[in-house]
Design a protein around this motif. Structure first.
Motif, PDB file in Angstrom:
ATOM      1  N   PHE A  94       0.848  -1.183   0.000  1.00 61.89           N
ATOM      2  CA  PHE A  94       0.000   0.000   0.000  1.00 61.89           C
ATOM      3  C   PHE A  94       0.884   1.234   0.000  1.00 61.89           C
ATOM      4  O   PHE A  94       2.100   1.148   0.200  1.00 61.89           O
ATOM      5  N   ASP A  95       0.285   2.384  -0.279  1.00 58.23           N
ATOM      6  CA  ASP A  95       1.014   3.650  -0.318  1.00 58.23           C
ATOM      7  C   ASP A  95       0.572   4.542   0.829  1.00 58.23           C
ATOM      8  O   ASP A  95      -0.535   4.398   1.358  1.00 58.23           O
ATOM      9  N   VAL A  96       1.445   5.486   1.169  1.00 51.83           N
ATOM     10  CA  VAL A  96       1.151   6.460   2.221  1.00 51.83           C
ATOM     11  C   VAL A  96       1.278   7.861   1.642  1.00 51.83           C
ATOM     12  O   VAL A  96       2.261   8.172   0.974  1.00 51.83           O
ATOM     13  N   LEU A  97       0.266   8.695   1.887  1.00 53.92           N
ATOM     14  CA  LEU A  97       0.351  10.120   1.572  1.00 53.92           C
ATOM     15  C   LEU A  97       0.415  10.854   2.904  1.00 53.92           C
ATOM     16  O   LEU A  97      -0.552  10.876   3.665  1.00 53.92           O
ATOM     17  N   ALA A  98       1.580  11.435   3.192  1.00 46.88           N
ATOM     18  CA  ALA A  98       1.815  12.070   4.485  1.00 46.88           C
ATOM     19  C   ALA A  98       1.256  13.488   4.509  1.00 46.88           C
ATOM     20  O   ALA A  98       1.080  14.131   3.466  1.00 46.88           O
ATOM     21  N   SER A  99       0.994  13.982   5.713  1.00 49.34           N
ATOM     22  CA  SER A  99       0.608  15.379   5.877  1.00 49.34           C
ATOM     23  C   SER A  99       1.873  16.228   5.982  1.00 49.34           C
ATOM     24  O   SER A  99       2.996  15.715   6.031  1.00 49.34           O
ATOM     25  N   ASP A 100       1.686  17.539   6.016  1.00 51.11           N
ATOM     26  CA  ASP A 100       2.813  18.471   6.031  1.00 51.11           C
ATOM     27  C   ASP A 100       3.751  18.176   7.197  1.00 51.11           C
ATOM     28  O   ASP A 100       3.318  18.018   8.339  1.00 51.11           O
ATOM     29  N   GLU A 101       5.061  18.099   6.914  1.00 57.14           N
ATOM     30  CA  GLU A 101       6.055  17.796   7.952  1.00 57.14           C
ATOM     31  C   GLU A 101       7.009  18.957   8.201  1.00 57.14           C
ATOM     32  O   GLU A 101       7.984  18.822   8.943  1.00 57.14           O
ATOM     33  N   ASP A 102       6.729  20.106   7.592  1.00 58.98           N
ATOM     34  CA  ASP A 102       7.595  21.279   7.741  1.00 58.98           C
ATOM     35  C   ASP A 102       7.139  22.080   8.958  1.00 58.98           C
ATOM     36  O   ASP A 102       6.054  22.670   8.961  1.00 58.98           O
ATOM     37  N   ALA A 103       7.975  22.112   9.990  1.00 55.16           N
ATOM     38  CA  ALA A 103       7.611  22.800  11.228  1.00 55.16           C
ATOM     39  C   ALA A 103       7.446  24.301  11.026  1.00 55.16           C
ATOM     40  O   ALA A 103       6.745  24.973  11.788  1.00 55.16           O
ATOM     41  N   ALA A 104       8.094  24.859  10.003  1.00 58.16           N
ATOM     42  CA  ALA A 104       8.036  26.306   9.774  1.00 58.16           C
ATOM     43  C   ALA A 104       6.944  26.698   8.785  1.00 58.16           C
ATOM     44  O   ALA A 104       6.730  27.884   8.540  1.00 58.16           O
ATOM     45  N   ALA A 105       6.259  25.712   8.239  1.00 54.71           N
ATOM     46  CA  ALA A 105       5.264  26.016   7.204  1.00 54.71           C
ATOM     47  C   ALA A 105       4.020  26.648   7.819  1.00 54.71           C
ATOM     48  O   ALA A 105       3.673  26.405   8.968  1.00 54.71           O
ATOM     49  N   SER A 106       3.339  27.459   7.014  1.00 51.04           N
ATOM     50  CA  SER A 106       2.098  28.093   7.463  1.00 51.04           C
ATOM     51  C   SER A 106       0.890  27.625   6.671  1.00 51.04           C
ATOM     52  O   SER A 106      -0.235  28.026   6.949  1.00 51.04           O
ATOM     53  N   SER A 107       1.116  26.750   5.686  1.00 50.24           N
ATOM     54  CA  SER A 107       0.021  26.285   4.843  1.00 50.24           C
ATOM     55  C   SER A 107      -0.791  25.213   5.573  1.00 50.24           C
ATOM     56  O   SER A 107      -0.278  24.486   6.421  1.00 50.24           O
ATOM     57  N   THR A 108      -2.068  25.147   5.229  1.00 48.85           N
ATOM     58  CA  THR A 108      -2.955  24.127   5.789  1.00 48.85           C
ATOM     59  C   THR A 108      -3.795  23.526   4.679  1.00 48.85           C
ATOM     60  O   THR A 108      -3.925  24.111   3.597  1.00 48.85           O
ATOM     61  N   ILE A 109      -4.357  22.352   4.954  1.00 50.44           N
ATOM     62  CA  ILE A 109      -5.266  21.699   4.029  1.00 50.44           C
ATOM     63  C   ILE A 109      -6.696  22.008   4.481  1.00 50.44           C
ATOM     64  O   ILE A 109      -7.075  21.683   5.612  1.00 50.44           O
ATOM     65  N   ASP A 110      -7.476  22.662   3.634  1.00 49.43           N
ATOM     66  CA  ASP A 110      -8.865  22.961   3.982  1.00 49.43           C
ATOM     67  C   ASP A 110      -9.803  22.035   3.206  1.00 49.43           C
ATOM     68  O   ASP A 110      -9.353  21.109   2.513  1.00 49.43           O
ATOM     69  N   ALA A 111     -11.103  22.287   3.305  1.00 50.84           N
ATOM     70  CA  ALA A 111     -12.080  21.409   2.655  1.00 50.84           C
ATOM     71  C   ALA A 111     -11.914  21.395   1.138  1.00 50.84           C
ATOM     72  O   ALA A 111     -11.984  20.330   0.507  1.00 50.84           O
ATOM     73  N   ALA A 112     -11.688  22.556   0.550  1.00 53.60           N
ATOM     74  CA  ALA A 112     -11.533  22.620  -0.906  1.00 53.60           C
ATOM     75  C   ALA A 112     -10.302  21.834  -1.344  1.00 53.60           C
ATOM     76  O   ALA A 112     -10.333  21.117  -2.361  1.00 53.60           O
ATOM     77  N   ALA A 113      -9.215  21.965  -0.571  1.00 55.65           N
ATOM     78  CA  ALA A 113      -7.989  21.231  -0.900  1.00 55.65           C
ATOM     79  C   ALA A 113      -8.220  19.727  -0.770  1.00 55.65           C
ATOM     80  O   ALA A 113      -7.768  18.931  -1.610  1.00 55.65           O
ATOM     81  N   PHE A 114      -8.913  19.330   0.298  1.00 51.24           N
ATOM     82  CA  PHE A 114      -9.207  17.902   0.469  1.00 51.24           C
ATOM     83  C   PHE A 114     -10.004  17.377  -0.729  1.00 51.24           C
ATOM     84  O   PHE A 114      -9.697  16.298  -1.261  1.00 51.24           O
ATOM     85  N   ASP A 115     -11.027  18.095  -1.140  1.00 47.64           N
ATOM     86  CA  ASP A 115     -11.870  17.630  -2.243  1.00 47.64           C
ATOM     87  C   ASP A 115     -11.068  17.499  -3.538  1.00 47.64           C
ATOM     88  O   ASP A 115     -11.282  16.552  -4.305  1.00 47.64           O
ATOM     89  N   ARG A 116     -10.160  18.432  -3.778  1.00 50.61           N
ATOM     90  CA  ARG A 116      -9.335  18.352  -4.991  1.00 50.61           C
ATOM     91  C   ARG A 116      -8.408  17.140  -4.947  1.00 50.61           C
ATOM     92  O   ARG A 116      -8.256  16.416  -5.941  1.00 50.61           O
ATOM     93  N   LEU A 117      -7.788  16.904  -3.795  1.00 48.71           N
ATOM     94  CA  LEU A 117      -6.914  15.744  -3.653  1.00 48.71           C
ATOM     95  C   LEU A 117      -7.709  14.446  -3.755  1.00 48.71           C
ATOM     96  O   LEU A 117      -7.288  13.492  -4.418  1.00 48.71           O
ATOM     97  N   HIS A 118      -8.855  14.418  -3.122  1.00 47.41           N
ATOM     98  CA  HIS A 118      -9.679  13.210  -3.134  1.00 47.41           C
ATOM     99  C   HIS A 118     -10.115  12.864  -4.547  1.00 47.41           C
ATOM    100  O   HIS A 118     -10.099  11.685  -4.957  1.00 47.41           O
ATOM    101  N   ALA A 119     -10.503  13.868  -5.326  1.00 50.67           N
ATOM    102  CA  ALA A 119     -10.926  13.624  -6.707  1.00 50.67           C
ATOM    103  C   ALA A 119      -9.792  13.044  -7.539  1.00 50.67           C
ATOM    104  O   ALA A 119     -10.006  12.156  -8.377  1.00 50.67           O
ATOM    105  N   LEU A 120      -8.568  13.529  -7.302  1.00 53.23           N
ATOM    106  CA  LEU A 120      -7.414  12.989  -8.040  1.00 53.23           C
ATOM    107  C   LEU A 120      -7.112  11.563  -7.608  1.00 53.23           C
ATOM    108  O   LEU A 120      -6.936  10.666  -8.443  1.00 53.23           O
ATOM    109  N   LEU A 121      -7.026  11.340  -6.315  1.00 54.80           N
ATOM    110  CA  LEU A 121      -6.580  10.042  -5.805  1.00 54.80           C
ATOM    111  C   LEU A 121      -7.570   8.928  -6.125  1.00 54.80           C
ATOM    112  O   LEU A 121      -7.177   7.756  -6.231  1.00 54.80           O
TER     113      LEU A 121
END
Length: 447
Positions: free
Chosen positions: A288-315
């Motif tokens: 199986f494969d793993v898609l990890a969440s953001d691991e950058d401690a200095a990052a300010s980006s987040t995944i919101d509902a719109a981002a989730f839907d776009r990723l889900h549609a692709l995957l």
């Protein structure tokens, strides 16, 4: 220049074994029975289709019989009749058809009834209207594969039954014992065919509830038994630990990186499965494969509902099963979006008062948000937090969650999971493996 998808040849060696030949590559497929073998074959061809971004063709071969098959990237499939030879006059066999008293009309296998969605072009027969009507009196490849089931008898490999069979060289072959037959039955349930991609969401808003571990163990069980096309996805809005607990990968890209480069997948020439491999972390042994969440401690980006839907549609284009690990914030928009997209909810809790109360509170909240039907079909997994089980508390929690979800499965304590590092699936105890097989079978029944 577009590269044509390589055509596969599938040699059916028995009711449980097949070989897939693509160029010089040969992949052996082993399954519990002919139906599971069919699903494994279709999945292998689907991976070719997903990698190329277009339908893949294959030829099924058993003895002197051959059948064409076409599989789309989304997993829908049917017999490909585009290349079927013209019907020969009665009494005149063609090069590819045996001599019969009337023209042999190739027919789509029974499982081809799962037609591709409207957006996908349907392969139509090129024969005349009269000959394009399916002749139900003639057997199909599905009939051939399933006919051997009537005479198949499971061979014992465990216990005294397996010992007797090995000692006599198979001359005396007892049926599997109760424990082995139970395992075989649950494996078949896990391997059942899905008519579309499915999304499983693992939930508990409290940290330390076993969400990440449960996600990985569930993905490993499905991936191992179904032959891949399974994704474990960390849907934390910021940082989760799924990537840390997965086996090492040659890159550190995450869902944020994939989101930023989604346009790469708009181009069919550059959006194959190999491209996606540069964002997911393949767990080779567990398939199986793993898609990890953001691991950058200095990052300010987040995944919101719109981002989730776009990723889900692709995957969904590449995976038959997505098992989603969630964060602890029930108010996060991506958390709500994952529940909305879920085909099946899995509620996890350790056998502790605080963790179980969090799970119960979660279910109440989901009902208030309008997800009552999904809660009714949810599966609850209770895991032992230590080697010394609290049977009284376990029994009380089981009674509660049996009344508010569709089923409860108990998973034992396993010391190999305690250190919080990457999970070594080979080191899991037999009891742990058996419990998670039961979890996967219970979830598969509801997909």
């Amino acid at each position: 220049m577009t590269t044509r998808t390589p055509e596969a040849t599938v040699h059916i060696l028995s009711s449980t074994v097949a070989e897939v030949h693509v160029g010089t590559d040969v992949e052996e497929l082993v399954a519990a029975d002919s139906r599971a073998l069919r699903d494994r074959v279709v999945e292998e061809i689907r991976l070719l289709a997903a990698s190329a971004g277009e339908p893949a063709r294959a030829t099924l071969v058993e003895g002197s019989s051959r059948w064409p098959l076409i599989v789309h990237p989304d997993g829908t499939f049917a017999e490909n009749l585009e290349s079927a030879p013209p019907a020969a006059p009665a009494g005149e066999p063609t090069m590819s058809e045996p001599a019969v008293s009337e023209p042999a009309v190739p027919v789509a296998p029974a499982f081809a009834a799962e037609a591709p969605p409207a957006a996908t072009p349907t392969v139509m027969p090129t024969r005349s209207t009269a000959s394009s009507v399916r002749d139900h009196s003639k057997p199909t490849v599905q009939d051939l594969l399933e006919s051997r089931d009537r005479g198949d008898r499971p061979r014992a490999t465990e216990g005294w039954q397996g010992a007797v069979r090995r000692a006599t060289g198979g001359l005396v072959s007892p049926a599997p014992g109760r424990a082995e037959q139970s395992r075989l039955d649950r494996e078949q349930r896990v391997q059942r065919r899905l008519d579309a991609p499915r999304t499983i969401v693992v939930l508990n808003p409290k940290g330390g509830a076993h969400k990440t571990t449960s996600t990985l163990l569930l993905a490993a069980t499905f991936g191992t038994l179904r032959g891949g096309a399974t994704l474990a996805w960390d849907n934390n809005e910021t940082r989760g630990t799924l990537g840390w607990r997965a086996q090492n990968a040659p890159h550190h890209r995450t869902a944020v990186d994939l989101l930023e480069e989604l346009e790469r997948f708009a181009d069919p020439d550059g959006s194959g499965l190999a491209t996606l491999d540069t964002y997911v972390r393949t767990q080779v042994d567990a398939r199986f494969d793993v898609l990890a969440s953001d691991e950058d401690a200095a990052a300010s980006s987040t995944i919101d509902a719109a981002a989730f839907d776009r990723l889900h549609a692709l995957l969904r284009r590449y995976y038959r099963l997505m098992i989603i690990d969630t964060g602890n914030n029930m108010r996060a928009s991506n958390w709500i979006a994952s529940v909305a997209a879920a085909d099946q909810l899995v509620i996890v809790s350790t056998v502790r008062e605080d963790t179980a109360a969090s799970a119960a509170w979660l279910l109440d909240g989901l009902r208030e948000k309008g997800f009552g039907e999904k809660v009714d079909r949810a599966v609850t997994v209770l895991t032992a937090p230590s080697a010394k089980a609290d049977r009284r508390l376990e029994s009380r929690l089981t009674r509660h969650f049996e009344q508010v979800t569709s089923g409860v499965v108990i998973a034992p304590f396993d010391p190999s999971l305690v250190d919080g590092g990457p999970i070594d699936f080979d080191s899991l105890s037999p009891a742990t493996r058996d419990a998670w097989l039961t979890v996967a079978a219970t979830v598969a029944d509801r997909l």
